[in-house]
Write a protein that holds these residues in place. Structure first.
Motif, PDB file in Angstrom:
ATOM      1  N   ASP A   2       0.993  -1.263   0.221  1.00  0.00           N
ATOM      2  CA  ASP A   2      -0.168  -0.010  -0.191  1.00  0.00           C
ATOM      3  C   ASP A   2       1.430   0.880  -0.308  1.00  0.00           C
ATOM      4  OD1 ASP A   2       1.226  -0.443   2.420  1.00  0.00           O
ATOM      5  OD2 ASP A   2      -1.139  -0.022   3.852  1.00  0.00           O
ATOM      6  N   GLY A   3       2.181   1.368   0.084  1.00  0.00           N
ATOM      7  CA  GLY A   3       2.872   2.334   0.209  1.00  0.00           C
ATOM      8  C   GLY A   3       4.128   1.511  -0.433  1.00  0.00           C
ATOM      9  N   LYS A   8       4.865   6.767   1.627  1.00  0.00           N
ATOM     10  CA  LYS A   8       3.864   7.642   0.773  1.00  0.00           C
ATOM     11  C   LYS A   8       2.543   6.528   0.190  1.00  0.00           C
ATOM     12  CE  LYS A   8       3.340  10.163  -3.553  1.00  0.00           C
ATOM     13  NZ  LYS A   8       3.590  11.643  -4.256  1.00  0.00           N
ATOM     14  N   TYR A   9       1.886   6.518   0.144  1.00  0.00           N
ATOM     15  CA  TYR A   9       0.341   5.739   0.174  1.00  0.00           C
ATOM     16  C   TYR A   9      -0.309   5.754  -1.295  1.00  0.00           C
ATOM     17  CZ  TYR A   9      -0.052   4.099   4.990  1.00  0.00           C
ATOM     18  OH  TYR A   9       0.568   4.059   5.805  1.00  0.00           O
ATOM     19  N   LEU A  12      -5.535   4.510  -3.799  1.00  0.00           N
ATOM     20  CA  LEU A  12      -6.620   3.976  -3.539  1.00  0.00           C
ATOM     21  C   LEU A  12      -5.876   3.130  -2.076  1.00  0.00           C
ATOM     22  CD1 LEU A  12      -8.514   1.238  -3.528  1.00  0.00           C
ATOM     23  CD2 LEU A  12      -6.933   0.037  -4.920  1.00  0.00           C
ATOM     24  N   ALA A  13      -4.896   2.927  -1.709  1.00  0.00           N
ATOM     25  CA  ALA A  13      -4.762   3.131   0.094  1.00  0.00           C
ATOM     26  C   ALA A  13      -5.117   3.949   0.710  1.00  0.00           C
ATOM     27  CB  ALA A  13      -3.261   2.785  -0.459  1.00  0.00           C
ATOM     28  N   LYS A  14      -5.078   5.233   0.589  1.00  0.00           N
ATOM     29  CA  LYS A  14      -5.050   6.266   1.227  1.00  0.00           C
ATOM     30  C   LYS A  14      -7.374   6.575   1.706  1.00  0.00           C
ATOM     31  CE  LYS A  14      -1.920  10.183   0.175  1.00  0.00           C
ATOM     32  NZ  LYS A  14      -1.722  10.726  -0.737  1.00  0.00           N
TER      33      LYS A  14
END
Length: 132
Positions: A2-3, A8-9, A12-14
């Protein structure tokens, strides 16, 4: 997944991490469409689908996924592309014996296969083991 290496994400992961209502809504809409949409080749059928989703119930045990049905309610079985031959034969033998016990003289077995040339799903009757 996810990052990146500096933390840094991805966009989508955010959304997932933040619990985005929009992301959740779209996820469930996509999932519902994927498991309930039929190919046009199967549109003529009046099938019923039962979807088991393990969100609240654990379906890892095979016995928890077994359903009871009445054989007289079935006209036949269409085996999917990935059904192993041994499983098809076992099911066919069981159904054949149950039909014999019930005095039933007809039950159809078929095999579904994808035709890459025609780009369609073809269903071929299996006639080597026939009820009746």
């Amino acid at each position: 997944w996810d990052g990146d290496s500096v933390g840094k994400y991805s966009p989508l992961a955010k959304d997932i991490i933040a619990g985005s209502v929009e992301w959740r809504t779209q996820y469930w809409a996509n999932l519902t469409a994927a498991i309930t949409t039929k190919l046009n080749d199967w549109g003529h059928e009046k099938e019923r689908r039962i979807v088991l989703h393990g969100g609240l119930i654990d379906f890892t045990d095979k016995d928890s996924r077994k359903l009871v049905y009445r054989l007289e309610d079935l006209e036949g079985i269409v085996f999917g592309m990935n059904t192993p031959t041994a499983d098809r034969l076992k099911i066919m033998r069981i159904v054949h014996e149950k039909c014999r016990q019930m005095g039933r003289t007809s039950f159809e077995f078929s095999q579904a296969d994808y035709s890459p040339i025609k780009r369609t799903m073809d269903v071929t009757p299996l006639t080597l083991l026939k009820v009746g």
